[in-house]
Design a protein around this motif. Structure first.
Motif, PDB file in Angstrom:
ATOM      1  N   GLU A  33       2.862   6.205 -14.347  1.00 52.23           N
ATOM      2  CA  GLU A  33       3.969   6.282 -14.544  1.00 52.23           C
ATOM      3  C   GLU A  33       5.363   5.123 -14.237  1.00 52.23           C
ATOM      4  O   GLU A  33       4.525   3.675 -13.588  1.00 52.23           O
ATOM      5  CB  GLU A  33       4.900   6.698 -12.743  1.00 52.23           C
ATOM      6  N   ALA A  34       5.890   4.824 -15.453  1.00 54.07           N
ATOM      7  CA  ALA A  34       6.623   3.597 -15.526  1.00 54.07           C
ATOM      8  C   ALA A  34       7.825   3.467 -13.894  1.00 54.07           C
ATOM      9  O   ALA A  34       8.217   3.906 -13.451  1.00 54.07           O
ATOM     10  CB  ALA A  34       7.908   4.169 -16.901  1.00 54.07           C
ATOM     11  N   LEU A  35       7.930   2.095 -13.513  1.00 59.18           N
ATOM     12  CA  LEU A  35       8.760   1.517 -13.144  1.00 59.18           C
ATOM     13  C   LEU A  35       9.801   0.801 -13.177  1.00 59.18           C
ATOM     14  O   LEU A  35      10.037  -0.381 -14.478  1.00 59.18           O
ATOM     15  CB  LEU A  35       8.127   1.449 -12.243  1.00 59.18           C
ATOM     16  N   VAL A  36      11.097   1.237 -13.196  1.00 59.09           N
ATOM     17  CA  VAL A  36      12.445   0.518 -13.859  1.00 59.09           C
ATOM     18  C   VAL A  36      13.745   0.254 -13.245  1.00 59.09           C
ATOM     19  O   VAL A  36      13.831   1.168 -11.904  1.00 59.09           O
ATOM     20  CB  VAL A  36      12.688   1.983 -14.959  1.00 59.09           C
ATOM     21  N   SER A  38      17.237  -1.028 -11.874  1.00 59.49           N
ATOM     22  CA  SER A  38      18.579  -0.751 -12.349  1.00 59.49           C
ATOM     23  C   SER A  38      18.945  -1.514 -13.117  1.00 59.49           C
ATOM     24  O   SER A  38      20.009  -2.008 -14.226  1.00 59.49           O
ATOM     25  CB  SER A  38      19.749  -0.887 -11.126  1.00 59.49           C
ATOM     26  N   ASP A  39      17.840  -3.178 -12.818  1.00 56.26           N
ATOM     27  CA  ASP A  39      18.024  -3.903 -14.400  1.00 56.26           C
ATOM     28  C   ASP A  39      17.598  -4.235 -15.819  1.00 56.26           C
ATOM     29  O   ASP A  39      17.750  -4.015 -16.724  1.00 56.26           O
ATOM     30  CB  ASP A  39      17.999  -5.530 -13.622  1.00 56.26           C
ATOM     31  N   ARG A  40      15.710  -3.684 -15.863  1.00 58.64           N
ATOM     32  CA  ARG A  40      15.039  -3.699 -16.865  1.00 58.64           C
ATOM     33  C   ARG A  40      13.446  -2.849 -16.152  1.00 58.64           C
ATOM     34  O   ARG A  40      13.221  -2.725 -14.915  1.00 58.64           O
ATOM     35  CB  ARG A  40      14.452  -4.821 -16.796  1.00 58.64           C
ATOM     36  N   TYR A  41      13.321  -2.881 -17.058  1.00 56.05           N
ATOM     37  CA  TYR A  41      11.354  -1.880 -17.226  1.00 56.05           C
ATOM     38  C   TYR A  41      10.933  -3.073 -16.047  1.00 56.05           C
ATOM     39  O   TYR A  41      10.636  -4.498 -16.326  1.00 56.05           O
ATOM     40  CB  TYR A  41      11.114  -1.824 -18.217  1.00 56.05           C
ATOM     41  N   HIS A  42      10.216  -3.016 -14.620  1.00 52.54           N
ATOM     42  CA  HIS A  42       9.452  -3.794 -13.923  1.00 52.54           C
ATOM     43  C   HIS A  42       8.252  -3.613 -14.304  1.00 52.54           C
ATOM     44  O   HIS A  42       7.647  -4.482 -13.984  1.00 52.54           O
ATOM     45  CB  HIS A  42       9.886  -3.068 -12.784  1.00 52.54           C
TER      46      HIS A  42
END
Length: 118
Positions: A33-36, A38-42
């Motif tokens: 699962e993607a971790l995003v 408030s600033d960018r993709y982490h």
């Protein structure tokens, strides 16, 4: 193009089952699962998941639903329309075991650590 969907064959603990409708399977590969922020993709996180086969089976005369629902430490083989066979080893049958008297169907779930293409 050849056949890629449709017919399946299912054996649980060496016994061929009466399958009905569409089945689903998962080989138990890690779920990502993607971790995003408030600033960018982490990056991403990865979690284990159990391998499974799910669908509807039809109960016939003499089929012991209680014994079937209590199966554990057994193997399942699923052969799909492409001719490929998947093996799910040392798993267990899960679910309620509720049979519909109008269709003789019951929901089937089988879980194992992993499934492999053989």
């Amino acid at each position: 193009m050849g056949r890629i969907a449709g017919t399946i064959y299912l054996t649980v603990d060496g016994e061929t089952q009466n399958c009905e409708g569409e089945f689903e399977y998962n080989l138990g590969t890690p779920k990502r699962e993607a971790l995003v922020g408030s600033d960018r993709y982490h990056g991403y996180k990865e979690e284990p998941q159990a391998a499974f086969v799910k669908g509807n089976l039809r109960r016939t005369k003499g089929f012991d639903i209680s014994a079937f629902q209590n199966k554990e430490g057994v193997d399942l083989q699923l052969r799909v329309a492409t001719g490929e066979t998947f093996v799910f080893a040392d798993g267990f049958v899960a679910g309620e075991g509720t049979v519909n008297t109008g269709t003789a169907l019951f929901a089937f779930e089988f879980y194992a650590e992993k499934g492999v293409l053989v």
